[in-house]
Design a protein around this motif. Structure first.
Motif, PDB file in Angstrom:
ATOM      1  N   UNK A 184       0.816  -1.214   0.000  1.00 29.38           N
ATOM      2  CA  UNK A 184       0.000   0.000   0.000  1.00 29.38           C
ATOM      3  C   UNK A 184       0.849   1.263   0.000  1.00 29.38           C
ATOM      4  N   UNK A 185       1.849   1.299   0.832  1.00 32.78           N
ATOM      5  CA  UNK A 185       2.634   2.526   0.999  1.00 32.78           C
ATOM      6  C   UNK A 185       3.662   2.727  -0.099  1.00 32.78           C
ATOM      7  N   UNK A 186       4.193   1.656  -0.638  1.00 30.58           N
ATOM      8  CA  UNK A 186       5.219   1.759  -1.678  1.00 30.58           C
ATOM      9  C   UNK A 186       4.700   1.276  -3.030  1.00 30.58           C
ATOM     10  N   UNK A 187       3.419   1.469  -3.293  1.00 25.49           N
ATOM     11  CA  UNK A 187       2.824   0.907  -4.510  1.00 25.49           C
ATOM     12  C   UNK A 187       3.477   1.387  -5.807  1.00 25.49           C
ATOM     13  N   UNK A 188       3.913   2.652  -5.941  1.00 26.78           N
ATOM     14  CA  UNK A 188       4.585   3.013  -7.203  1.00 26.78           C
ATOM     15  C   UNK A 188       5.892   2.244  -7.403  1.00 26.78           C
ATOM     16  N   UNK A 189       6.635   2.053  -6.320  1.00 25.06           N
ATOM     17  CA  UNK A 189       7.901   1.334  -6.434  1.00 25.06           C
ATOM     18  C   UNK A 189       7.680  -0.165  -6.666  1.00 25.06           C
ATOM     19  N   UNK A 190       6.666  -0.716  -6.029  1.00 26.35           N
ATOM     20  CA  UNK A 190       6.344  -2.129  -6.239  1.00 26.35           C
ATOM     21  C   UNK A 190       5.906  -2.353  -7.676  1.00 26.35           C
ATOM     22  N   UNK A 191       5.107  -1.452  -8.220  1.00 24.63           N
ATOM     23  CA  UNK A 191       4.662  -1.615  -9.603  1.00 24.63           C
ATOM     24  C   UNK A 191       5.825  -1.466 -10.579  1.00 24.63           C
ATOM     25  N   UNK A 192       6.749  -0.558 -10.298  1.00 28.34           N
ATOM     26  CA  UNK A 192       7.933  -0.440 -11.154  1.00 28.34           C
ATOM     27  C   UNK A 192       8.793  -1.700 -11.086  1.00 28.34           C
ATOM     28  N   UNK A 193       8.906  -2.286  -9.913  1.00 26.95           N
ATOM     29  CA  UNK A 193       9.655  -3.542  -9.775  1.00 26.95           C
ATOM     30  C   UNK A 193       8.972  -4.673 -10.536  1.00 26.95           C
ATOM     31  N   UNK A 194       7.640  -4.705 -10.500  1.00 27.56           N
ATOM     32  CA  UNK A 194       6.901  -5.730 -11.249  1.00 27.56           C
ATOM     33  C   UNK A 194       7.108  -5.568 -12.750  1.00 27.56           C
ATOM     34  N   UNK A 195       7.089  -4.334 -13.228  1.00 29.86           N
ATOM     35  CA  UNK A 195       7.320  -4.074 -14.651  1.00 29.86           C
ATOM     36  C   UNK A 195       8.743  -4.449 -15.039  1.00 29.86           C
ATOM     37  N   UNK A 196       9.704  -4.082 -14.197  1.00 27.12           N
ATOM     38  CA  UNK A 196      11.095  -4.438 -14.487  1.00 27.12           C
ATOM     39  C   UNK A 196      11.303  -5.944 -14.491  1.00 27.12           C
ATOM     40  N   UNK A 197      10.664  -6.640 -13.577  1.00 28.25           N
ATOM     41  CA  UNK A 197      10.778  -8.099 -13.523  1.00 28.25           C
ATOM     42  C   UNK A 197      10.143  -8.728 -14.772  1.00 28.25           C
ATOM     43  N   UNK A 198       9.011  -8.190 -15.207  1.00 33.74           N
ATOM     44  CA  UNK A 198       8.355  -8.728 -16.398  1.00 33.74           C
ATOM     45  C   UNK A 198       9.224  -8.521 -17.638  1.00 33.74           C
ATOM     46  N   UNK A 199       9.829  -7.356 -17.765  1.00 37.23           N
ATOM     47  CA  UNK A 199      10.698  -7.094 -18.912  1.00 37.23           C
ATOM     48  C   UNK A 199      11.910  -8.006 -18.871  1.00 37.23           C
ATOM     49  N   UNK A 200      12.479  -8.172 -17.693  1.00 37.55           N
ATOM     50  CA  UNK A 200      13.654  -9.050 -17.565  1.00 37.55           C
ATOM     51  C   UNK A 200      13.320 -10.489 -17.939  1.00 37.55           C
ATOM     52  N   UNK A 201      12.128 -10.949 -17.538  1.00 34.20           N
ATOM     53  CA  UNK A 201      11.737 -12.325 -17.859  1.00 34.20           C
ATOM     54  C   UNK A 201      11.429 -12.486 -19.339  1.00 34.20           C
ATOM     55  N   UNK A 202      10.908 -11.450 -19.976  1.00 27.32           N
ATOM     56  CA  UNK A 202      10.643 -11.523 -21.418  1.00 27.32           C
ATOM     57  C   UNK A 202      11.921 -11.519 -22.240  1.00 27.32           C
ATOM     58  N   UNK A 203      12.919 -10.806 -21.775  1.00 21.72           N
ATOM     59  CA  UNK A 203      14.184 -10.738 -22.506  1.00 21.72           C
ATOM     60  C   UNK A 203      14.932 -12.054 -22.418  1.00 21.72           C
ATOM     61  N   UNK A 204      14.895 -12.708 -21.266  1.00 21.99           N
ATOM     62  CA  UNK A 204      15.662 -13.961 -21.099  1.00 21.99           C
ATOM     63  C   UNK A 204      14.995 -15.124 -21.713  1.00 21.99           C
TER      64      UNK A 204
END
Length: 71
Positions: free
Chosen positions: A51-71
């Motif tokens: 709840x408190x860090x939702x922008x950072x958590x969402x950015x981490x989720x996006x970064x993780x998704x991009x990393x998994x798509x690249x590999x």
């Protein structure tokens, strides 16, 4: 390898736990809020982080998704 030994898998499990507990707390707050102490208090803490860090958590989720798509 298990999720505890692979750093990328560990981060994915932590992100999914944060997102799941935050979503569950949004639907049924009494389920998460009644356990603020003890072992089940860990889920309350992860929901608070989501709840408190939702922008950072969402950015981490996006970064993780991009990393998994690249590999």
């Amino acid at each position: 390898m298990t999720a505890l030994l692979n750093f990328q898998s560990l981060m994915l499990v932590i992100l999914l736990l944060i997102c799941t507990t935050t979503y569950t707390r949004g639907l049924v707050p009494s389920l998460i809020d009644k356990n603020k102490h003890g072992v089940l208090g860990f889920f309350w803490k992860t929901a608070r982080v989501g709840e408190r860090l939702s922008p950072y958590v969402s950015l981490c989720c996006i970064a993780m998704a991009i990393k998994m798509l690249i590999e």
